[in-house]
Design a protein around this motif. Sequence first.
Motif, mmCIF file in Angstrom:
data_model
loop_
_atom_site.group_PDB
_atom_site.id
_atom_site.type_symbol
_atom_site.label_atom_id
_atom_site.label_comp_id
_atom_site.label_asym_id
_atom_site.label_seq_id
_atom_site.Cartn_x
_atom_site.Cartn_y
_atom_site.Cartn_z
ATOM 1 N N GLU A 194 0.821 -1.204 0.000
ATOM 2 C CA GLU A 194 0.000 0.000 0.000
ATOM 3 C C GLU A 194 0.858 1.259 0.000
ATOM 4 N N GLU A 195 0.368 2.274 -0.686
ATOM 5 C CA GLU A 195 1.098 3.541 -0.784
ATOM 6 C C GLU A 195 0.523 4.559 0.199
ATOM 7 N N TYR A 196 1.410 5.379 0.743
ATOM 8 C CA TYR A 196 1.031 6.438 1.667
ATOM 9 C C TYR A 196 1.751 7.734 1.277
ATOM 10 N N SER A 197 1.113 8.848 1.562
ATOM 11 C CA SER A 197 1.762 10.147 1.456
ATOM 12 C C SER A 197 1.916 10.707 2.864
ATOM 13 N N VAL A 198 3.091 11.213 3.169
ATOM 14 C CA VAL A 198 3.328 11.761 4.501
ATOM 15 C C VAL A 198 3.731 13.229 4.340
ATOM 16 N N ASP A 199 2.907 14.110 4.863
ATOM 17 C CA ASP A 199 3.203 15.540 4.816
ATOM 18 C C ASP A 199 4.094 15.888 6.001
ATOM 19 N N VAL A 200 5.269 16.438 5.701
ATOM 20 C CA VAL A 200 6.287 16.671 6.719
ATOM 21 C C VAL A 200 6.652 18.152 6.755
ATOM 22 N N ILE A 201 6.823 18.675 7.956
ATOM 23 C CA ILE A 201 7.402 20.006 8.118
ATOM 24 C C ILE A 201 8.527 19.906 9.135
ATOM 25 N N ALA A 202 9.666 20.500 8.783
ATOM 26 C CA ALA A 202 10.838 20.511 9.656
ATOM 27 C C ALA A 202 11.229 21.948 9.948
ATOM 28 N N ASP A 203 11.711 22.194 11.177
ATOM 29 C CA ASP A 203 12.053 23.557 11.574
ATOM 30 C C ASP A 203 13.438 23.955 11.077
ATOM 31 N N ALA A 204 13.888 25.129 11.495
ATOM 32 C CA ALA A 204 15.142 25.680 10.980
ATOM 33 C C ALA A 204 16.353 24.825 11.317
ATOM 34 N N SER A 205 16.258 24.021 12.364
ATOM 35 C CA SER A 205 17.364 23.136 12.742
ATOM 36 C C SER A 205 17.260 21.765 12.094
ATOM 37 N N GLY A 206 16.187 21.541 11.303
ATOM 38 C CA GLY A 206 15.992 20.247 10.668
ATOM 39 C C GLY A 206 15.200 19.268 11.500
ATOM 40 N N SER A 207 14.743 19.684 12.678
ATOM 41 C CA SER A 207 13.927 18.812 13.525
ATOM 42 C C SER A 207 12.509 18.728 12.970
ATOM 43 N N VAL A 208 11.977 17.529 12.907
ATOM 44 C CA VAL A 208 10.648 17.334 12.339
ATOM 45 C C VAL A 208 9.585 17.756 13.346
ATOM 46 N N VAL A 209 8.760 18.709 12.939
ATOM 47 C CA VAL A 209 7.687 19.239 13.784
ATOM 48 C C VAL A 209 6.437 18.366 13.661
ATOM 49 N N ALA A 210 6.188 17.882 12.467
ATOM 50 C CA ALA A 210 5.028 17.016 12.238
ATOM 51 C C ALA A 210 5.281 16.155 11.023
ATOM 52 N N ALA A 211 4.783 14.919 11.079
ATOM 53 C CA ALA A 211 4.802 14.004 9.938
ATOM 54 C C ALA A 211 3.441 13.328 9.920
ATOM 55 N N VAL A 212 2.624 13.681 8.945
ATOM 56 C CA VAL A 212 1.228 13.241 8.923
ATOM 57 C C VAL A 212 1.006 12.269 7.766
ATOM 58 N N PRO A 213 0.922 10.971 8.046
ATOM 59 C CA PRO A 213 0.652 10.007 6.980
ATOM 60 C C PRO A 213 -0.823 10.032 6.582
#
Length: 329
Positions: free
Chosen positions: A186-205
């Motif tokens: 199965e395929e999924y899309s994960v919307d990701v946002i990372a902050d200025a330091s590269g730390s992931v703030v959210a990953a929403v599959p």
Amino acid sequence: MTARVLVTGAGGPAGVAVIRSLLHRSDVTVFAADMDGWASGLYLVPPAHRRLLPPGKDTTFVTAIADMVAADDLDLVISTVDVELLALAGRREELKPAVLAAPSADTLEVSLDKLALAERCASTGRAPRTVLAGPDALAVDWEFPVFAKPRQGAGSRGIRRVEDRAALEALPTDEGLIVQDLLPGEEYSVDVIADASGSVVAAVPRTRARVDSGVSIAGRTVRDPELEETAAAVARAIGLVGVANVQLRRDRAGRAMLLEVNPRFPGALPLTIAAGVDIPSLVVDLFLDREIPARVDFREIASVRFLEDVIVEVADVLESPHAGHQDDA
């Protein structure tokens, strides 16, 4: 303090979603731009805030954006189109004092080159074996069938299933094809946002229950630690700062593996926003050096998409010399 933000690619679903999100903020003034005067997102903002642009591949494109920055006193430029991002990322200095809300040029280039992306993400253990068609592919002991696809390009365009070694040997070597292990799950899309330091703030599959022209038109968000961590590991590997859509598919053993990365806002963004992660709003604050949360959670929710008309006066339609608008899948 009010931020003046330009959103380009107003004719695509991602552009429309970003504009609609930012219109909810009282501290953001939204300008919308597209190469096509019929782009629906243009008509979500007041007439004085609508702009026409040359195509992203045009030699005058970056200069046109820079001129808008000066004329409209813009603070931030958000592009939702791949070709525009590539043009702008290497010339950020020309947009000053406005900031380009986009990943680095290196992140963009790696993400849009499937071979470079697989090599960069190999250390995550979640990148499928990926080699160039020709001698490199013939030297591998594959478990057939496998996939061949263009090294560059989005969606399913140019993908072919390679059933056996004879078919592998017959692949052209002048089309920039890569060969990858089959990911049949199965395929999924994960919307990701990372902050200025590269730390992931959210990953929403989210699932892609229905897809039309490469854009998900129905699906649901999914709480799955493996999917979230896989996408986050990919984001860290490519040095993501900002937003990207990480596409994953399960391999023969059921593990989530990297399919591709779209280093921009996704077309199905409204689902992620409704789930609790307003990525456009977070991106505005991130790139204007405002504080954003270290972590944003989401909930499971589903969506279906329908066609919606924006009714305008004939006299209000912007005349453009450009036909159509750029894809924003």
